[in-house]
Write a protein that holds these residues in place. Structure first.
Motif, PDB file in Angstrom:
ATOM      1  N   ALA A  26       0.767  -1.281  -0.099  1.00 54.20           N
ATOM      2  CA  ALA A  26      -0.031  -0.144  -0.073  1.00 54.20           C
ATOM      3  C   ALA A  26       0.960   1.287  -0.020  1.00 54.20           C
ATOM      4  O   ALA A  26       0.447   2.280  -0.704  1.00 54.20           O
ATOM      5  N   VAL A  27       1.863   1.153   1.042  1.00 52.38           N
ATOM      6  CA  VAL A  27       2.889   2.318   0.827  1.00 52.38           C
ATOM      7  C   VAL A  27       3.541   2.620  -0.373  1.00 52.38           C
ATOM      8  O   VAL A  27       3.485   3.881  -0.946  1.00 52.38           O
ATOM      9  N   ARG A  28       3.992   1.481  -0.898  1.00 54.00           N
ATOM     10  CA  ARG A  28       4.596   1.687  -2.498  1.00 54.00           C
ATOM     11  C   ARG A  28       3.754   2.119  -3.328  1.00 54.00           C
ATOM     12  O   ARG A  28       3.994   3.258  -4.352  1.00 54.00           O
ATOM     13  N   ALA A  29       2.357   1.681  -3.365  1.00 56.47           N
ATOM     14  CA  ALA A  29       1.459   2.268  -4.188  1.00 56.47           C
ATOM     15  C   ALA A  29       1.265   3.642  -4.037  1.00 56.47           C
ATOM     16  O   ALA A  29       1.245   4.629  -5.260  1.00 56.47           O
ATOM     17  N   LEU A  30       1.242   4.219  -2.981  1.00 58.12           N
ATOM     18  CA  LEU A  30       0.812   5.474  -2.689  1.00 58.12           C
ATOM     19  C   LEU A  30       1.850   6.590  -3.087  1.00 58.12           C
ATOM     20  O   LEU A  30       1.954   7.606  -3.500  1.00 58.12           O
ATOM     21  N   GLN A  31       3.141   5.923  -2.878  1.00 61.69           N
ATOM     22  CA  GLN A  31       4.546   6.756  -3.247  1.00 61.69           C
ATOM     23  C   GLN A  31       4.433   6.724  -4.689  1.00 61.69           C
ATOM     24  O   GLN A  31       4.922   7.980  -5.025  1.00 61.69           O
ATOM     25  N   LYS A  32       4.010   5.871  -5.612  1.00 57.41           N
ATOM     26  CA  LYS A  32       4.380   5.897  -7.009  1.00 57.41           C
ATOM     27  C   LYS A  32       3.215   7.042  -7.309  1.00 57.41           C
ATOM     28  O   LYS A  32       3.386   7.842  -8.323  1.00 57.41           O
ATOM     29  N   LEU A  33       2.014   6.997  -7.003  1.00 55.05           N
ATOM     30  CA  LEU A  33       0.966   7.819  -7.139  1.00 55.05           C
ATOM     31  C   LEU A  33       1.048   9.464  -6.838  1.00 55.05           C
ATOM     32  O   LEU A  33       0.778  10.263  -7.407  1.00 55.05           O
ATOM     33  N   ALA A  34       2.163   9.445  -5.945  1.00 56.43           N
ATOM     34  CA  ALA A  34       2.567  10.906  -5.460  1.00 56.43           C
ATOM     35  C   ALA A  34       3.606  11.661  -6.296  1.00 56.43           C
ATOM     36  O   ALA A  34       3.794  12.945  -6.051  1.00 56.43           O
ATOM     37  N   LYS A  35       4.212  10.756  -7.381  1.00 51.95           N
ATOM     38  CA  LYS A  35       5.216  11.393  -7.697  1.00 51.95           C
ATOM     39  C   LYS A  35       5.105  12.679  -8.706  1.00 51.95           C
ATOM     40  O   LYS A  35       4.068  12.653  -9.367  1.00 51.95           O
ATOM     41  N   GLY A  36       5.799  13.786  -8.565  1.00 50.29           N
ATOM     42  CA  GLY A  36       5.717  14.696  -9.161  1.00 50.29           C
ATOM     43  C   GLY A  36       4.739  15.712  -8.468  1.00 50.29           C
ATOM     44  O   GLY A  36       4.607  17.251  -8.744  1.00 50.29           O
ATOM     45  N   VAL A  37       4.268  15.339  -7.319  1.00 54.29           N
ATOM     46  CA  VAL A  37       3.306  16.430  -6.518  1.00 54.29           C
ATOM     47  C   VAL A  37       3.680  16.294  -5.110  1.00 54.29           C
ATOM     48  O   VAL A  37       3.963  17.538  -4.488  1.00 54.29           O
ATOM     49  N   ALA A  38       4.328  15.247  -4.476  1.00 51.68           N
ATOM     50  CA  ALA A  38       4.626  15.308  -3.085  1.00 51.68           C
ATOM     51  C   ALA A  38       5.962  14.341  -3.003  1.00 51.68           C
ATOM     52  O   ALA A  38       5.842  13.092  -3.597  1.00 51.68           O
ATOM     53  N   ARG A  39       6.836  14.364  -2.151  1.00 54.07           N
ATOM     54  CA  ARG A  39       7.886  13.548  -1.842  1.00 54.07           C
ATOM     55  C   ARG A  39       7.804  13.252  -0.307  1.00 54.07           C
ATOM     56  O   ARG A  39       7.151  14.213   0.466  1.00 54.07           O
ATOM     57  N   ILE A  40       8.178  12.124   0.187  1.00 53.27           N
ATOM     58  CA  ILE A  40       8.165  11.687   1.611  1.00 53.27           C
ATOM     59  C   ILE A  40       9.256  12.450   2.150  1.00 53.27           C
ATOM     60  O   ILE A  40      10.288  12.765   1.900  1.00 53.27           O
ATOM     61  N   ARG A  41       8.685  13.219   3.317  1.00 55.58           N
ATOM     62  CA  ARG A  41       9.517  13.864   4.428  1.00 55.58           C
ATOM     63  C   ARG A  41      10.205  12.948   5.156  1.00 55.58           C
ATOM     64  O   ARG A  41      11.361  13.172   5.851  1.00 55.58           O
ATOM     65  N   TRP A  42       9.332  12.084   5.926  1.00 56.04           N
ATOM     66  CA  TRP A  42       9.715  11.070   6.797  1.00 56.04           C
ATOM     67  C   TRP A  42       8.837   9.793   6.993  1.00 56.04           C
ATOM     68  O   TRP A  42       7.885  10.185   6.651  1.00 56.04           O
ATOM     69  N   GLN A  43       9.336   8.787   7.448  1.00 53.78           N
ATOM     70  CA  GLN A  43       8.629   7.506   7.495  1.00 53.78           C
ATOM     71  C   GLN A  43       9.050   6.873   8.717  1.00 53.78           C
ATOM     72  O   GLN A  43      10.234   6.872   9.211  1.00 53.78           O
ATOM     73  N   MET A  44       7.985   6.280   9.738  1.00 60.16           N
ATOM     74  CA  MET A  44       8.442   5.630  10.793  1.00 60.16           C
ATOM     75  C   MET A  44       7.651   4.351  10.753  1.00 60.16           C
ATOM     76  O   MET A  44       6.231   4.292  10.262  1.00 60.16           O
ATOM     77  N   ASN A  45       8.209   3.238  11.086  1.00 64.45           N
ATOM     78  CA  ASN A  45       7.319   1.820  11.104  1.00 64.45           C
ATOM     79  C   ASN A  45       7.186   1.431  12.410  1.00 64.45           C
ATOM     80  O   ASN A  45       8.050   1.366  13.361  1.00 64.45           O
ATOM     81  N   GLY A  46       6.121   1.001  12.587  1.00 61.38           N
ATOM     82  CA  GLY A  46       5.452   0.472  13.982  1.00 61.38           C
ATOM     83  C   GLY A  46       4.998  -1.062  13.853  1.00 61.38           C
ATOM     84  O   GLY A  46       4.847  -1.471  12.974  1.00 61.38           O
ATOM     85  N   PHE A  47       5.010  -1.493  15.044  1.00 64.51           N
ATOM     86  CA  PHE A  47       4.387  -2.914  15.464  1.00 64.51           C
ATOM     87  C   PHE A  47       3.398  -2.913  16.576  1.00 64.51           C
ATOM     88  O   PHE A  47       4.127  -2.329  17.693  1.00 64.51           O
ATOM     89  N   ALA A  48       2.604  -3.886  16.672  1.00 67.64           N
ATOM     90  CA  ALA A  48       1.807  -4.194  17.851  1.00 67.64           C
ATOM     91  C   ALA A  48       1.516  -5.707  17.977  1.00 67.64           C
ATOM     92  O   ALA A  48       2.207  -6.594  17.179  1.00 67.64           O
ATOM     93  N   ARG A  49       1.147  -6.370  18.902  1.00 66.86           N
ATOM     94  CA  ARG A  49       1.019  -7.523  19.171  1.00 66.86           C
ATOM     95  C   ARG A  49       0.119  -8.164  18.090  1.00 66.86           C
ATOM     96  O   ARG A  49      -1.060  -7.560  17.669  1.00 66.86           O
ATOM     97  N   SER A  50       0.359  -9.133  17.138  1.00 75.57           N
ATOM     98  CA  SER A  50      -0.287  -9.822  16.199  1.00 75.57           C
ATOM     99  C   SER A  50      -1.420 -10.552  16.818  1.00 75.57           C
ATOM    100  O   SER A  50      -1.616 -11.063  17.889  1.00 75.57           O
ATOM    101  N   PRO A  51      -2.507 -10.440  16.006  1.00 77.43           N
ATOM    102  CA  PRO A  51      -3.908 -11.046  16.498  1.00 77.43           C
ATOM    103  C   PRO A  51      -3.610 -12.494  16.633  1.00 77.43           C
ATOM    104  O   PRO A  51      -2.971 -13.327  15.662  1.00 77.43           O
ATOM    105  N   GLY A  52      -4.080 -13.275  17.717  1.00 80.43           N
ATOM    106  CA  GLY A  52      -4.152 -14.657  17.782  1.00 80.43           C
ATOM    107  C   GLY A  52      -2.759 -14.967  18.647  1.00 80.43           C
ATOM    108  O   GLY A  52      -2.711 -16.224  18.949  1.00 80.43           O
ATOM    109  N   ALA A  53      -1.958 -14.054  19.043  1.00 74.13           N
ATOM    110  CA  ALA A  53      -0.647 -14.326  19.586  1.00 74.13           C
ATOM    111  C   ALA A  53      -1.138 -14.679  21.091  1.00 74.13           C
ATOM    112  O   ALA A  53       0.101 -15.170  21.784  1.00 74.13           O
ATOM    113  N   THR A  54      -1.925 -14.074  21.811  1.00 74.49           N
ATOM    114  CA  THR A  54      -2.461 -14.407  23.280  1.00 74.49           C
ATOM    115  C   THR A  54      -3.516 -15.268  23.089  1.00 74.49           C
ATOM    116  O   THR A  54      -4.323 -15.223  22.360  1.00 74.49           O
TER     117      THR A  54
END
Length: 422
Positions: free
Chosen positions: A192-220
């Protein structure tokens, strides 16, 4: 009182592709082989099976609708993976260009969140279903000046004030556009991020990106509130959509004037990168950690007793006459009852970006808080935390941003349309 519509999820396993995999049951050999009764190797763990494989699980087939009164990804239960991005407009990008981008982004997000291929699909997530994918869009204060909409910028969309002990990196804060992408599968979020980034070319460029994680469903064994990297259950006192006046506290339910009509049904999001000083935290014992928070570490229950969601007895004193939940305990300092009812919907994710030269982990919390007005919620609460929170010595705020998040859109429309075309 209406409750947020995008939070509803549906299973669409019958009309999305099937995930093909072979699970490993029991103990497999060191090489990861699944061995049949005859001793022959059937398949490597994770390899596609020739017999059609296992049907797409509920985890993969769950869809969170993109269209609705409010944007998805706000009241949606937290998914396992999250990517947060801010974008700056390219020189010369005007209001019409941003409107066209938001239409492209909204159309792509509607397809992707339904488990369908996006434009120019590169098949990164071709074998997965929707996996509860949500895509949420927001606008920074600087956008309004750049596209000639300064008169329609909400008064609350202004730089957050400085707080004591902030150590903010300007390059990792703010931005013209904000995107939150969440899903229960890492390849789905990347696609999804890659699709959005390609669609933004020529209009907007990424300033910053941060990746996060949480507990996976079914792990508890049972669903539970997120546990952060300090080992504490985090978010126990979050407001719930069924609570009285939830919408008024989280969303903008009435426009402030004719220029702000586009914002009705929208909200504000405060984003903070908060590094946890885990070596220092690990240096104190469990009882001390629990006093800092005001909750037990194992269950998240208030130190005054009960379960995780029990109301705390803030007046209770121990045999020594001292408050059981101390005056500077994190849960007391942040509680709505000690902040004139100020309420935020927190939806944070953990992050870990390796280890520093001193061996300390660069890890902590991507704090994400949704509210109807930051001047009435985040700002006064954070000021109070900065002055007297027992948890503060174990945290460092390293990045900060505030965005206004427009309401959701109907099929055929796009997020931000009433602002950009109004």
């Amino acid at each position: 009182m209406s409750s947020p519509e995008p939070a509803e999820q549906t299973s669409v396993g019958a009309r999305v592709s099937r995930r093909r995999f072979v699970g490993v049951a029991g103990a497999a050999g060191a090489g990861g082989l699944v061995v049949g009764a005859t001793g022959g190797a059937v398949a490597f763990a994770g390899e596609s099976a020739d017999d059609g494989g296992v049907p797409l699980t509920r985890l993969g087939s769950t869809v969170v609708p993109f269209h609705g009164k409010y944007q998805a990804g706000i009241t949606t239960p937290a998914q396992a993976k999250a990517v947060f991005l801010a974008w700056d407009l390219e020189p010369g990008a005007d209001r019409a260009a941003v409107a066209a981008l938001m239409r492209r982004w909204s159309d792509a997000a509607a397809r992707l969140t339904a488990g369908q291929p996006g434009p120019g699909d590169d098949q990164v997530a071709a074998d997965a279903g929707a996996c509860s994918l949500t895509v949420t869009f927001g606008f920074g204060g600087t956008l309004f000046d750049k596209v000639g909409l300064a008169a329609r910028r909400p008064a609350a969309l202004k730089p957050l004030p400085p707080f004591p002990d902030d150590a903010l990196d300007p390059a990792r804060g703010d931005g013209d556009l904000f995107v939150q992408v969440c899903a229960d599968d890492g390849l789905v979020t990347f696609g999804a991020v890659r699709a959005l980034q390609k669609l933004a070319k020529g209009v907007a460029r990424i300033r910053w990106q941060m990746n996060g994680f949480a507990r996976s469903p079914g792990a508890t064994a049972k669903p539970m509130t997120h546990r952060n990297l300090m080992g504490q259950i985090d978010g126990s006192n979050n407001p719930k959509p069924a609570d009285p006046k939830f919408d008024e506290k989280i969303f903008v339910t009435a426009a402030a004037g004719p220029e702000q009509g586009w914002l009705t049904g929208g909200t504000y999001v405060v984003f903070r990168r908060i590094r946890m000083l885990l070596d220092a935290w690990d240096g104190i014992d469990k009882a001390h950690q629990e006093r800092v928070i005001g909750r037990t570490k194992d269950t998240g229950a208030p130190l005054t007793g009960g379960g995780e969601h029990s109301a705390a007895d803030f007046g209770k004193r121990g045999p020594d006459g001292e408050l059981v939940i101390t005056a500077n305990a994190h849960m007391r300092v942040a509680a709505p009852e000690f902040n004139r009812g100020a309420t935020m919907l927190r939806r944070g994710y953990s992050y870990h970006d390796g280890f520093g030269s001193d061996g300390a982990p660069d890890a902590g919390l991507l704090f994400v808080a949704w509210q109807h007005d930051p001047d009435e919620a985040f700002v006064p609460i954070q000021r109070k935390l900065a002055r007297g929170d027992a948890l503060s010595p174990f945290l460092r705020h390293e990045a900060s941003a505030l965005f206004v998040v427009p309401p959701g859109c109907a099929p055929g429309g796009y997020v931000g349309q009433s602002l950009l075309e109004g």
